[in-house]
Each structure stands twice: as structure tokens, then as C-alpha cells.
Write an enzyme that holds these catalytic residues in place. Structure first.
Site, PDB file in Angstrom:
ATOM      1  CG  HIS A   1      -9.631  -6.924   9.149  1.00 60.98           C
ATOM      2  ND1 HIS A   1      -8.318  -7.367   9.626  1.00 60.98           N
ATOM      3  CD2 HIS A   1      -8.988  -6.680   7.766  1.00 60.98           C
ATOM      4  CE1 HIS A   1      -7.721  -7.997   9.246  1.00 60.98           C
ATOM      5  NE2 HIS A   1      -8.107  -7.150   7.695  1.00 60.98           N
TER       6      HIS A   1
ATOM      7  CD  GLU B   1      -2.078  -2.338   1.328  1.00 67.33           C
ATOM      8  OE1 GLU B   1      -0.445  -2.600   1.898  1.00 67.33           O
ATOM      9  OE2 GLU B   1      -2.615  -3.056   1.043  1.00 67.33           O
TER      10      GLU B   1
HETATM   11  C1  LIG Z   1      -2.008  -3.718   4.797  1.00 67.24           C
HETATM   12  C2  LIG Z   1      -2.690  -5.508   3.983  1.00 67.24           C
HETATM   13  N1  LIG Z   1      -3.365  -5.262   2.533  1.00 67.24           N
HETATM   14  C3  LIG Z   1      -4.351  -6.286   2.230  1.00 67.24           C
HETATM   15  C4  LIG Z   1      -4.464  -7.329   3.252  1.00 67.24           C
HETATM   16  C5  LIG Z   1      -6.338  -7.757   2.900  1.00 67.24           C
HETATM   17  N2  LIG Z   1      -5.053  -9.167   2.378  1.00 67.24           N
HETATM   18  C6  LIG Z   1      -5.399  -9.880   3.902  1.00 67.24           C
HETATM   19  S1  LIG Z   1      -4.467 -11.874   3.867  1.00 67.24           S
HETATM   20  C7  LIG Z   1      -4.502 -10.619   2.136  1.00 67.24           C
HETATM   21  C8  LIG Z   1      -3.358 -11.711   0.913  1.00 67.24           C
HETATM   22  C9  LIG Z   1      -2.051 -12.166   1.923  1.00 67.24           C
HETATM   23  O1  LIG Z   1      -1.207 -13.221   1.316  1.00 67.24           O
HETATM   24  P1  LIG Z   1      -0.017 -14.281   1.679  1.00 67.24           P
HETATM   25  O2  LIG Z   1       0.831 -12.877   1.924  1.00 67.24           O
HETATM   26  O3  LIG Z   1       0.357 -14.668   0.405  1.00 67.24           O
HETATM   27  O4  LIG Z   1      -0.334 -15.051   2.588  1.00 67.24           O
HETATM   28  P2  LIG Z   1      -1.820 -15.938   2.729  1.00 67.24           P
HETATM   29  O5  LIG Z   1      -2.755 -15.363   3.054  1.00 67.24           O
HETATM   30  O6  LIG Z   1      -1.502 -17.136   1.268  1.00 67.24           O
HETATM   31  O7  LIG Z   1      -1.636 -16.729   3.637  1.00 67.24           O
HETATM   32  C10 LIG Z   1      -4.381  -9.515   1.887  1.00 67.24           C
HETATM   33  C11 LIG Z   1      -4.312  -8.650   0.630  1.00 67.24           C
HETATM   34  C12 LIG Z   1      -4.434  -6.940   4.518  1.00 67.24           C
HETATM   35  N3  LIG Z   1      -4.828  -7.436   5.671  1.00 67.24           N
HETATM   36  N4  LIG Z   1      -3.458  -5.485   5.150  1.00 67.24           N
END
Ligand SMILES: Cc1ncc(C[n+]2csc(CCOP(=O)(O)OP(=O)(O)O)c2C)c(N)n1
Ligand SMILES: [Mg+2]
Lengths: 456, 346
Positions: free
Chosen positions: A258, A189
Site C-alpha cells: 500500500h 479497478e
Molecule cells: C485492488 C484493491 N482495491 C481497493 C482496495 C481498498 N480496499 C481494501 S479492503 C476493501 C473492501 C473489501 O471488502 P470485502 O472484499 O468485502 O472484504 P472485507 O473487508 O469485508 O473483509 C477495499 C475497497 C484494495 N486493498 N485493493
């Protein structure tokens, strides 16, 4: 006893869905992890997996059935050694709600008052046809129309393109405008907000989507230090026409990190325009205006409004001026000022109050900066009482600002001290009962209005 | 420590490839049975959580760990008492691996007073001071600097502990991760960075989000050694974990372990599942499942038979259904809980 498989809730806000496709048929053996069916909601298509093992005894809900309520038995599974005689007629739709505490019960307005129509929007010609649109689609249409109109407009953010938007607000944009103008970003972000600011300074008109504004806290430095202050710091030379948009405020049961309302955070900052619409028409008209605006605009949406349907004027170039509040309901006894989702709750409160003999005027601020204090003051001069309702915390909140302005500019007209309705002064808890206690609901607005009317 | 040569690149690459091909490290009946049990507990727990979610007993976000069990269980068995763990919102498996009770975790998922956060945190936010589990973080990437901060405190206090910071492939793109890498190496902090590369961040594959897709290389410009590990093989994970933790404990600073793994379920409960094919998921489940692999090895070595495995199954099922009963019977928090725990009395 056969195992009843129910229509599952696949998202925090799902209440019903379409049974799009069965992936199994009667007589099939399934094991844990097998996909049983595909379900569609207004947001997405999802798969239902089995967590049990057994043989498909009966498919209860046929493929293609729409509006299947969460909790309805859709399939019966026979366990090891059972035969079809184990199939019972499944209990009728029995959605299992968590024991106590669902959020505030929908209030039944006393004596079914007819909701007073809002006065017409001055910018909408009165003979225009209206169409029904969800807030989600209204936002999408606003972006699509502006992108057709101005090739410098582009959208970027997490999951905006191929996934069609985490909340499906950008659905279809990739297809129409291609990957050059609908840009999926990594989860960065701070970085992409800065890239958006730079692209704006470089001559483009970015729309930066934050998956939710909770994540814009990673980027708030660029929103404030880089976007909001540049025009001033450059003595008026450097422009930064950019829109930062996404859902703001509490969704449903997603916990403290959230569920935050940033209205007053951004509304605090000179150099920004801040918009927080309630209905679909405002969402569309104001987003179009925000995209055309030469300034940085923070556009606060609400996840729990995305699926709500409202009438939107069917006209080209439907714009709503930034900085104008709207009187949503005229009334004589008390002014209720709200924005975003609290507008709906305030209108419901006004219906209840009407049944109790209190005629409330409801003002939808729509824009938080610049703040249309004239409309509020005008109303208070008439009603002599004010309630400010918002979803965020009270201290240093939007209501605090409005109360101060009203006390300063209409002190002599007030018959009661301004009242404020807001979230409890705690991070938002997860537990259903505590969450419901924490968020400001219709009842709190009713109580505050009665209090300033000295009815209790 | 900050050696950087072409040979380093190649040897790391070879190591990554070999980790995938090499026969699993030495083990024995007792420990492998333990790992099996630990992984199965996570799998069954998560399946139950998914079921309770579908019944409306769990709400909001609920990110299941199914498919990734070998990562946390392998690391857990490489750690020593006193070492710490911190991770994202996909945290149920980590908590169970840390020895937190299934009851306490499940009751938090249902938002009840018997949960680890007294119902106030939810799926994404649980902690245990007693078990050295530091959360449960909802903001992607935030746990990485916090994990390094735990390492900072360990070094400062000279307590000999190492902190394990788990994060996703998507999180590996956040800026704060790189700010942290720099400081962690600069100050030789006792922290191990574990990237759980399950290949997707929501609907975005690593290829679509990352200029450098070999995530174990992400520390190169800071001089942090990185290793790619077959995260579907609990023994490979444990071996890599032991080396990295020793490195950190010996005062040599952080290491990065890229665990190649896979999540079977959707990102959270609602997932359009359009970004990958059903066959892709099926293939991993059928051919690389971490639990099945251990099960086969147990049978192959003659360390278990169908009956003994069934007995373990039964034992785990009992723990899980007990946790669900507890989570449904535990009362909701008292309304007065709303205002507690905001600040401490100074
Ligand atoms: C700063 C932020 N941006 C966006 C999100 C929304 N979000 C939650 S999980 C996620 C994906 C994360 O993927 P990864 O790091 O690969 O972990 P996984 O879910 O695969 O365990 C996103 C975009 C968030 N929680 N925090
Ligand atoms: Mg991932």
C-alpha cells in the site's frame, strides 16, 4: 484502580479529534463492544467501543471538546466492585508513542531563518485575495467547479459517492451532482478504468478516482494501452480526455503493498500527461487544467498532504498550466528539484541549509510529463549544483531522468555530479524504525545538498 | 461435472435456506469445546489488537475479524493436515486458526522482530510455511488466483492437498476472480473458494455493488457448484467445508462456499460507520453471535457450566495478554533488516 480510557488513534495519521458525543453517562454499566463515544476527525466520524467491562466512573473530557490529543484520558471506568474512590486524577495527556522510532524528528531550523517567499505565480494576478484551503478541499473544489462548468464531467470510483470518498476528497459531490455524475463502483479497478476510457472515447470527460494508486496497478493496462496510445494508434482521430486521480506514494505504516510511488512509472509513458502537485493552489489549478485537457492525465496526489492547509487564490477559473515547474524558493548555491510531498521536505531542508550558510533554490516540478527541463536547466546554470529528491525508488526514477537531462544539457555548468535522494531500494517495511530509515526525509536532502556543495 | 439445470438452481437455493434453518449438525463435548476455545481466542486477540491500536502501539491498517470467527474455525476443522489457507488483509483469525502463535502474530502487529515477518510485513502481510498459511494479501482479490495456483501445484505434485482461498464479498467482484474460476474448473484444481460475505466492502453493501447478490451463484457460468452457508454457525460451516474439500480432493474441481457472516467492527480502525445503523450491528451481535451460540449449546447439552466456561475464558485471556506483553517487549528489527530478504542468493 479505575481503567483509564484514552482518546484512541482511529487512523494511521490521526493526531487529535473532536469528542463529538458521549453515548454513555456516569453510572452506566458498559460491556465489551458497547459504543462509548463518537469522535470526529477531519476525515470521518467514528465510534469508540469499550473493550472492557465496568461502570462509567467519570467522564473526563466533555462532549464537544475539540482538538483532543490522541492518548488523552477521556473516561474512567470502574471495574467490578470498585467505587468512586478508585478514580484518580488521570495523568495529563500522555500519548503513548511506540518506543523508539517515530519518523524523522521535526528538524529545528538553525537560527530561525525566514523562509524566502516564492516568486509570484505568473498566472495569478497580484491583487487577488487568498483563502486558506486544505489540499483535500482544493481538489474537491476543482472537481465541483469543473462539473458545474461542463455537464460531461463525471466522477467514478470506489466509495466516491455515498461514503464521500475513502479520503473524503469527493465530499459533498454526490449531494450537489447526484448519482448520475458521482458514481460508486464495485471493487473492479481494471473494469471501471476501462469503462472510463470507453466513456471518454464516447464523448464524456471522466474523472476516475483510484482509492490509492496502489490499486491502479490492476488497471494500468487501460491507462497505458487503452488511454495513452489511442490518439497515436488512430492517426489522431480518437480522443480520450480522462483524468485518473488518487493518492500516490507512502502513507503511514501501511506496508509494502500500500505504499508505492508510481511517479516514474507513468512519467515513462508517451501519450500521458502526469501531474504531481504539492500545495493546495497547485492541486486546484492543475486538477482543473487536467479535467479540461483533451488528453489522458494521471494526477498523483499524496495522502499525507490532504490535510495540510495552504493559501489558494480566491478567483474564478483559477488554472495552472500543465508542464510548468515552479521555483518555490530562490537560491544561489544549489538547486533542489522535487515534486509532491518531497517539495515540503526540500523547503524544510533549504531552511536548515540556510542556517548553515548554503542558499538553496527549490524547484517544484508539479508536472512530470511533459517535464519542464528549461526551468531546471536555467536554475542549474545559476547554482551549478543539483539534488533530485523523490519518494520513489532511485533506479530509473524521476531523479535519474533529471540527472541525465542536466548532464546532457548543462554539463559545462556543473561543479559537482548530480545527487539523488530517494527511497531505499527495498519494498516499504512496516516496522516504525525500518519505515523511517527507508523513506527519504529532510535530513537526507540536507546531506545531499551539502555533499554537492563539498561541505562535508 | 458441468451440469446446469433449473433443478440445480432450486436445490442450491433450498440448501442455502435450509442451512440457515436446519438444526445444527451432530457434535460432541470435546469438539464443540474446542471450537469455542478457538473462536474465543480470535475474539479476545482482536479486541486486544484494537486496544493496542488505540494506544498507538499498532499503526497503519488493522482489519479485525470480530463477528466472523465461525467461518475460519469451521473451515479449519474441516481441513486435513497439509491443506493450505490463503486470505486477504483481514487475516489474524486465519493465522490463529492455522495454529500460528498469538505471540508471533501480535508482535508482527506491533512491528517487532518477534513477529512472523520480523516486523516487515505488518497486520496485512504474514505467512507461515510451517503452518501452510500463504498470506496475508493487501490487494483485494489477489489471493484468489494465488490460492488456485496452490491447488495447481497440489495437483501437479499429486500431494493430495486442497487449498482454501478466502475472500470478501467486495473481492468477489474483481475480474481476476472469474478468470480464476474458469481455469480452476477447466483444470479441476483442488481448491475451495470461500466467500466471506460480511455484507459490506468498506462502506458499500453487497446490494450496492453486485448485480447478482447471491454470491454462491457466481460460479454457475463456469459449472462450479456453489452453496450458501450460515457463516455464524460453526458446525454448519464445518459440514459445508467437509463436503467442498472432499469434492476438491476427489479430483472433481473447485466449489464455492458463500458464508453469510457479519463484521461487528469498522472496516479498518477508522470507519465513519454511516453506511449501516447501530441497530443492525446490535441485532446481529445479540441474536446471531457465533460464540454465544456455541456457548448456549454447550450449556444446553450439559457440556459446560459457568465455571468451566470461566476457566476457558481465563486461559484465553492469559494467552492474549502474554502475546501483548511479548509484542511490546520484543525489540524493533535491527536496522540491517531493512536490506535483507529482497532477493535470494542465486
Ligand atoms: C485492488 C484493491 N482495491 C481497493 C482496495 C481498498 N480496499 C481494501 S479492503 C476493501 C473492501 C473489501 O471488502 P470485502 O472484499 O468485502 O472484504 P472485507 O473487508 O469485508 O473483509 C477495499 C475497497 C484494495 N486493498 N485493493
Ligand atoms: Mg466484505
Amino acid at each position: 484502580m479505575a481503567i483509564d480510557i484514552q482518546m484512541p488513534a482511529l487512523s494511521p495519521t490521526m493526531e487529535e479529534g473532536t469528542l463529538a458525543k458521549w453515548m454513555v453517562k456516569e453510572g452506566d454499566t458498559v460491556s465489551s463492544g458497547d459504543v462509548l463515544a463518537e469522535i470526529e476527525t477531519d476525515k470521518a466520524t467514528m465510534e469508540v467501543e469499550s473493550i472492557d467491562e465496568g461502570v462509567v466512573g467519570r467522564i473526563v473530557v466533555a462532549e464537544g471538546t475539540e482538538n483532543v490529543k490522541v492518548g488523552t484520558v477521556i473516561l474512567q471506568l470502574l471495574e467490578d466492585g470498585e467505587d468512586a474512590s478508585a478514580l484518580s486524577s488521570p495523568a495529563a495527556a500522555a500519548p503513548q508513542a511506540a518506543p523508539a522510532a517515530s519518523p524523522e524528528p521535526a528538524p529545528t531550523p538553525a537560527a530561525a531563518p525566514v523562509r524566502k517567499a516564492a516568486p509570484p505565480e505568473p498566472s495569478i494576478p497580484t491583487n487577488i485575495k487568498m483563502v486558506e484551503l486544505t489540499v483535500r478541499d482544493a481538489l474537491r473544489d476543482a472537481m465541483a467547479e469543473e462539473m458545474r462548468r461542463d455537464p460531461h464531467v463525471f466522477v467514478m470510483g470506489e466509495e466516491v459517492a455515498e461514503y464521500q470518498g475513502a479520503y473524503k476528497v469527493t465530499r459533498g459531490l454526490l449531494d450537489e451532482f447526484g448519482a448520475k455524475r458521482v458514481v460508486d463502483t464495485p471493487i473492479t479497478e481494471h473494469g471501471f478504468a476501462g469503462i472510463g476510457v470507453g466513456a471518454a472515447m464516447g464523448g464524456l470527460k471522466p474523472i476516475v478516482e483510484f482509492m490509492t494508486f496502489n490499486f491502479a496497478m490492476q488497471a494500468i493496462d487501460h491507462i497505458i494501452n487503452s488511454a495513452a496510445k489511442t490518439l497515436y494508434m488512430s492517426g489522431g482521430q480518437m480522443r480520450c480526455p480522462i483524468v485518473f486521480r488518487g493518492p500516490n506514494g507512502a502513507a503511514s505504516r501501511v506496508g509494502a503493498q500500500h505504499s508505492q510511488d508510481y511517479s516514474s512509472w507513468y512519467a515513462h509513458v508517451p501519450g500521458l500527461k502526469v501531474i504531481a502537485p504539492y500545495d493546495a493552489a497547485d492541486a486546484k489549478g492543475l486538477l482543473k487544467a487536467a479535467i479540461r485537457d483533451p488528453n489522458p492525465v494521471v494526477f498523483l496526489e499524496h495522502e499525507l498532504l490532504y490535510g495540510e492547509t495552504f493559501e489558494v487564490p480566491d478567483m474564478d477559473d483559477f488554472l495552472i498550466p500543465i508542464g510548468k515547474a515552479k521555483v518555490r524558493r530562490e537560491g544561489a548555491d544549489v538547486t533542489i528539484v522535487a515534486h509532491s510531498r518531497m517539495v515540503g521536505r526540500s523547503l524544510e531542508a533549504a531552511d536548515i541549509l540556510a542556517g548553515q550558510g548554503i542558499d538553496a533554490e527549490v524547484i517544484d516540478l508539479r508536472t512530470l510529463r511533459p517535464l519542464d527541463t528549461d526551468t531546471v536547466i536555467e536554475s542549474v546554470k545559476k547554482t551549478n549544483r543539483i539534488v533530485c529528491a523523490e519518494e520513489g525508488w532511485g533506479q530509473h526514477g524521476v531523479g535519474a531522468e533529471i540527472s541525465a537531462v542536466v548532464t546532457q544539457e548543462a554539463f559545462d555548468y556543473l561543479d559537482a555530479p548530480p545527487a539523488r535522494v530517494h527511497q531505499e531500494d527495498v519494498p516499504l517495511p512496516y516496522a516504525a524504525n525500518l519505515e523511517a530509515l527507508s523513506l527519504p526525509g529532510v535530513q537526507k536532502v540536507v546531506e545531499a545538498a551539502r555533499k554537492v556543495c563539498y561541505k562535508d | 461435472m458441468r451440469y446446469l439445470t433449473a433443478i440445480y438452481f432450486i436445490s442450491e437455493l433450498m440448501r442455502g435456506i435450509m442451512a440457515k434453518k436446519a438444526k445444527s449438525p451432530k457434535t460432541n463435548k470435546a469438539e464443540l469445546t474446542d471450537y469455542y476455545r478457538d473462536m474465543l481466542l480470535i475474539r479476545r486477540f482482536e479486541e486486544k489488537a484494537g486496544q493496542l491500536y488505540g494506544m498507538g502501539q499498532i499503526a497503519g491498517f488493522c482489519h479485525l475479524y470480530i463477528g466472523q470467527e465461525a467461518v475460519v474455525v469451521g473451515m479449519r476443522h474441516a481441513m486435513k493436515e497439509g491443506d493450505q489457507m490463503i486470505t486477504s488483509y483481514r487475516d489474524h483469525g486465519h493465522m490463529l486458526a492455522c495454529g500460528m502463535t498469538a505471540r508471533g502474530v501480535m508482535a508482527e502487529l506491533t512491528g517487532r522482530i518477534g513477529g512472523y515477518s520480523r516486523g516487515k510485513g505488518g497486520s496485512m502481510h504474514m505467512f507461515s510455511v510451517e503452518k501452510n498459511f500463504y498470506g496475508g494479501h493487501g490487494i483485494v482479490g489477489a489471493q484468489v488466483p494465488i490460492g488456485a495456483g496452490l491447488g495447481f501445484a497440489n495437483k501437479y505434485l499429486e500431494n493430495g492437498a486442497v487449498s482454501l482461498a478466502f475472500f470478501g464479498d467486495g473481492a468477489a467482484n474483481q475480474g481476476q476472480v472469474y478468470e480464476t474460476f474458469n481455469m480452476a474448473e477447466l483444470w479441476d484444481l483442488p481448491v475451495v473458494f470461500i466467500i466471506e460475505n460480511n455484507q459490506y466492502a468498506m462502506g458499500t453493501s453487497v446490494e450496492r455493488s453486485s448485480a447478482e447478490t447471491e454470491l454462491y451463484k457466481r460460479g454457475i457460468s463456469f459449472g462450479i457448484e456453489g452453496v450458501q452457508v450460515n457463516g455464524m454457525d460453526v458446525l454448519a460451516v464445518r459440514e459445508a467445508g467437509k463436503k467442498a474439500i472432499k469434492h476438491a480432493r476427489d479430483g472433481k474441481g473447485p466449489m464455492i462456499l458463500e458464508m453469510k457472516t457479519y463484521r461487528y467492527r469498522g472496516h479498518s480502525m477508522s470507519d465513519p460507520a454511516k453506511y449501516r445503523t447501530r441497530d443492525e450491528v446490535k441485532e446481529v451481535r445479540e441474536e446471531r453471535d457465533p460464540i454465544d451460540q456455541v456457548k448456549e449449546r454447550l450449556i444446553e447439552e450439559g457440556w459446560a457450566d459457568q465455571d468451566s466456561l470461566k476457566a476457558i475464558d481465563k486461559e484465553i485471556k492469559a494467552i492474549v495478554s502474554d502475546s501483548a506483553d511479548f509484542a511490546l517487549e520484543s525489540p524493533e528489527p535491527d536496522p540491517s533488516e531493512l536490506y535483507t530478504d529482497v532477493l535470494l542468493e542465486a
